[in-house]
Design a protein around this motif. Sequence first.
Motif, PDB file in Angstrom:
ATOM      1  N   LYS A  38       0.773  -0.969  -0.109  1.00 48.70           N
ATOM      2  CA  LYS A  38      -0.076  -0.154   0.409  1.00 48.70           C
ATOM      3  C   LYS A  38       0.583   1.280   0.222  1.00 48.70           C
ATOM      4  CE  LYS A  38      -3.769   1.792   2.371  1.00 48.70           C
ATOM      5  NZ  LYS A  38      -5.050   1.513   1.652  1.00 48.70           N
ATOM      6  N   TYR A  39       0.458   2.133  -1.273  1.00 50.96           N
ATOM      7  CA  TYR A  39       1.422   3.412  -0.985  1.00 50.96           C
ATOM      8  C   TYR A  39       3.462   3.182  -1.362  1.00 50.96           C
ATOM      9  CZ  TYR A  39      -2.453   5.038   1.992  1.00 50.96           C
ATOM     10  OH  TYR A  39      -3.973   4.966   2.601  1.00 50.96           O
ATOM     11  N   PHE A  43       3.120  -2.643   4.400  1.00 52.31           N
ATOM     12  CA  PHE A  43       2.291  -1.861   4.899  1.00 52.31           C
ATOM     13  C   PHE A  43       1.368  -3.175   6.224  1.00 52.31           C
ATOM     14  CE2 PHE A  43       0.618   2.765   5.551  1.00 52.31           C
ATOM     15  CZ  PHE A  43       0.045   2.896   6.244  1.00 52.31           C
ATOM     16  N   TYR A  45      -1.352  -4.423   8.639  1.00 57.55           N
ATOM     17  CA  TYR A  45      -2.435  -4.503   9.264  1.00 57.55           C
ATOM     18  C   TYR A  45      -2.715  -5.025  10.326  1.00 57.55           C
ATOM     19  CZ  TYR A  45      -4.489  -1.927   4.959  1.00 57.55           C
ATOM     20  OH  TYR A  45      -4.510  -1.198   4.102  1.00 57.55           O
ATOM     21  N   MET A  50      -4.930  -0.029   9.218  1.00 56.42           N
ATOM     22  CA  MET A  50      -3.920  -0.229   9.167  1.00 56.42           C
ATOM     23  C   MET A  50      -3.083   0.340  10.005  1.00 56.42           C
ATOM     24  SD  MET A  50      -3.564   2.836   6.239  1.00 56.42           S
ATOM     25  CE  MET A  50      -4.421   4.153   6.397  1.00 56.42           C
ATOM     26  N   CYS A  52       0.826  -0.887  10.649  1.00 52.40           N
ATOM     27  CA  CYS A  52       2.643   0.144  10.676  1.00 52.40           C
ATOM     28  C   CYS A  52       2.617  -0.142   9.338  1.00 52.40           C
ATOM     29  CB  CYS A  52       2.905  -0.624  11.666  1.00 52.40           C
ATOM     30  SG  CYS A  52       3.582  -2.531  11.379  1.00 52.40           S
ATOM     31  N   TYR A  53       3.646   0.126   9.144  1.00 50.69           N
ATOM     32  CA  TYR A  53       4.573  -0.231   7.816  1.00 50.69           C
ATOM     33  C   TYR A  53       6.098  -0.078   8.444  1.00 50.69           C
ATOM     34  CZ  TYR A  53       5.200   5.096   8.145  1.00 50.69           C
ATOM     35  OH  TYR A  53       5.419   7.006   8.586  1.00 50.69           O
ATOM     36  N   VAL A  68       1.355   3.459  12.714  1.00 48.65           N
ATOM     37  CA  VAL A  68      -0.151   4.928  12.184  1.00 48.65           C
ATOM     38  C   VAL A  68      -0.928   5.834  13.590  1.00 48.65           C
ATOM     39  CG1 VAL A  68      -2.242   4.155  11.193  1.00 48.65           C
ATOM     40  CG2 VAL A  68      -0.696   3.702  10.593  1.00 48.65           C
TER      41      VAL A  68
END
Length: 114
Positions: A38-39, A43, A45, A50, A52-53, A68
């Motif tokens: 994602k983005y 990422f 979930y 959502m 963290c990444y 997040v």
Amino acid sequence: MLNPLDNYFEQKDKPVKCCLQYLRLLLMDYSDITEHWKYGMPFYYHKGKMFCYLWIHKKLHQPYIGLVDGHQIEHEDLLQEKRARMKILLINHLEDIPKNKIESILNLAFDLRK
């Protein structure tokens, strides 16, 4: 051909690559965590939301975990910088990875969701 997630990790240079792969495995060890692309980044979930990444700090060139809802967590090692909602935990890829510290911060983040 690799999927975008695997490709992200593969294109990094050691020791950053090793650090990111370790963090990826650490996150995926949690039963309620799922991994998504994602983005343009990995990422994670938690129970469908959502959480963290993983990314590399542009100036410091260090891997980090971006939380997040980090703005709701008070911990001396979390950096807000110019983010409104996120806080990050920088990981020095040239030192031993502080697994206990990471897990305690993740637990604080999990507690926000209860």
